[in-house]
Design an enzyme around this catalytic site. Structure first.
Site, PDB file in Angstrom:
ATOM      1  N   ASP A   1       3.822  -3.272   5.394  1.00  0.00           N
ATOM      2  CA  ASP A   1       3.073  -2.310   4.579  1.00  0.00           C
ATOM      3  C   ASP A   1       2.493  -3.054   3.367  1.00  0.00           C
ATOM      4  OD1 ASP A   1       3.426   1.110   4.211  1.00  0.00           O
ATOM      5  OD2 ASP A   1       2.576  -0.101   2.580  1.00  0.00           O
TER       6      ASP A   1
ATOM      7  N   ASN B   1       6.063  10.232   8.976  1.00  0.00           N
ATOM      8  CA  ASN B   1       5.500  11.410   8.318  1.00  0.00           C
ATOM      9  C   ASN B   1       4.501  12.144   9.205  1.00  0.00           C
ATOM     10  OD1 ASN B   1       6.886  11.072   5.817  1.00  0.00           O
ATOM     11  ND2 ASN B   1       5.470   9.442   5.264  1.00  0.00           N
TER      12      ASN B   1
ATOM     13  N   HIS C   1       2.567   6.319  12.825  1.00  0.00           N
ATOM     14  CA  HIS C   1       3.250   5.081  12.417  1.00  0.00           C
ATOM     15  C   HIS C   1       4.683   5.387  12.025  1.00  0.00           C
ATOM     16  CE1 HIS C   1       1.145   6.788   8.934  1.00  0.00           C
ATOM     17  NE2 HIS C   1       2.133   6.330   8.196  1.00  0.00           N
TER      18      HIS C   1
HETATM   19  P1  AMP Z   1       2.108   7.643   5.398  1.00  0.00           P
HETATM   20  O1  AMP Z   1       2.216   8.363   4.090  1.00  0.00           O
HETATM   21  O2  AMP Z   1       3.344   7.799   6.241  1.00  0.00           O
HETATM   22  O3  AMP Z   1       0.848   7.995   6.135  1.00  0.00           O
HETATM   23  O4  AMP Z   1       2.071   6.096   5.028  1.00  0.00           O
HETATM   24  C1  AMP Z   1       0.949   5.297   5.169  1.00  0.00           C
HETATM   25  C2  AMP Z   1       1.369   3.900   4.788  1.00  0.00           C
HETATM   26  O5  AMP Z   1       0.353   2.998   5.188  1.00  0.00           O
HETATM   27  C3  AMP Z   1       1.585   3.692   3.281  1.00  0.00           C
HETATM   28  O6  AMP Z   1       2.902   3.223   3.059  1.00  0.00           O
HETATM   29  C4  AMP Z   1       0.522   2.646   2.927  1.00  0.00           C
HETATM   30  O7  AMP Z   1       0.963   1.746   1.935  1.00  0.00           O
HETATM   31  C5  AMP Z   1       0.292   1.965   4.250  1.00  0.00           C
HETATM   32  N1  AMP Z   1      -1.000   1.315   4.387  1.00  0.00           N
HETATM   33  C6  AMP Z   1      -2.220   1.830   4.113  1.00  0.00           C
HETATM   34  N2  AMP Z   1      -3.193   0.934   4.380  1.00  0.00           N
HETATM   35  C7  AMP Z   1      -2.571  -0.166   4.858  1.00  0.00           C
HETATM   36  C8  AMP Z   1      -3.025  -1.444   5.314  1.00  0.00           C
HETATM   37  N3  AMP Z   1      -4.321  -1.775   5.334  1.00  0.00           N
HETATM   38  N4  AMP Z   1      -2.083  -2.350   5.730  1.00  0.00           N
HETATM   39  C9  AMP Z   1      -0.782  -2.043   5.704  1.00  0.00           C
HETATM   40  N5  AMP Z   1      -0.297  -0.857   5.298  1.00  0.00           N
HETATM   41  C10 AMP Z   1      -1.170   0.071   4.869  1.00  0.00           C
END
Ligand code: AMP
Ligand code: ZN
Length: 125
Positions: free
Chosen positions: A29, A85, A96
């Site tokens: 992440d 989530n 994810h």
């Molecule tokens: P969620 O709230 O479960 O949708 O979490 C989305 C996650 O994706 C967050 O922890 C972000 O920090 C992560 N995220 C967003 N963009 C990227 C990216 N380009 N590479 C890696 N992680 C990401």
């Protein structure tokens, strides 16, 4: 489709990838709240837990077990939480699974690149 995780799968956006096969990609992440915060995503775009098929979900959990061991061995973490989530709390609308390490002793948050150096090249047994 304008999906950031599909772009990561297609290598249009760089990622700190730990593992990938024909079904999943596993990467760090970019905005972690703990060292080793990892995401497992299916290569096919599914929205959420309702959308994803059982076989893909089974594979994700199989890989999660292996990644858990990698994080324990490479980062010496003391516990790991799995989170996925859905709905209003889901920021990225591509399924994810988060793996979030915990440490008994408080840890300085390292930059993702430094954490990646410790994990990359690990074999999944
Ligand atoms: P969620 O709230 O479960 O949708 O979490 C989305 C996650 O994706 C967050 O922890 C972000 O920090 C992560 N995220 C967003 N963009 C990227 C990216 N380009 N590479 C890696 N992680 C990401
Ligand atoms: Zn997607």
């Amino acid at each position: 489709m304008d999906c950031i995780f599909c772009k990561i799968i297609n290598n249009e956006i760089p990622s700190y990838t730990i593992y990938e096969d024909e079904i999943v990609k596993v990467f760090l992440d970019v905005n972690p709240n703990c060292n080793g915060h990892t995401l497992i995503i299916p290569k096919k775009h599914y929205l959420d837990l309702d959308d994803i098929d059982q076989a893909t979900l089974n594979h994700i959990m199989k890989i999660a077990k292996k990644i858990k061991k990698v994080l324990e061995e490479k980062l010496n973490c003391d516990g790991i939480t799995l989170i996925q989530n859905n709905g209003c709390i889901q920021e990225v609308k591509h399924y994810h699974l988060h793996l979030k390490p915990h440490y008994n002793n408080s840890q300085k948050l390292e930059n993702v690149q430094d954490v990646y150096k410790k994990i990359k090249g690990a074999s999944l047994n």
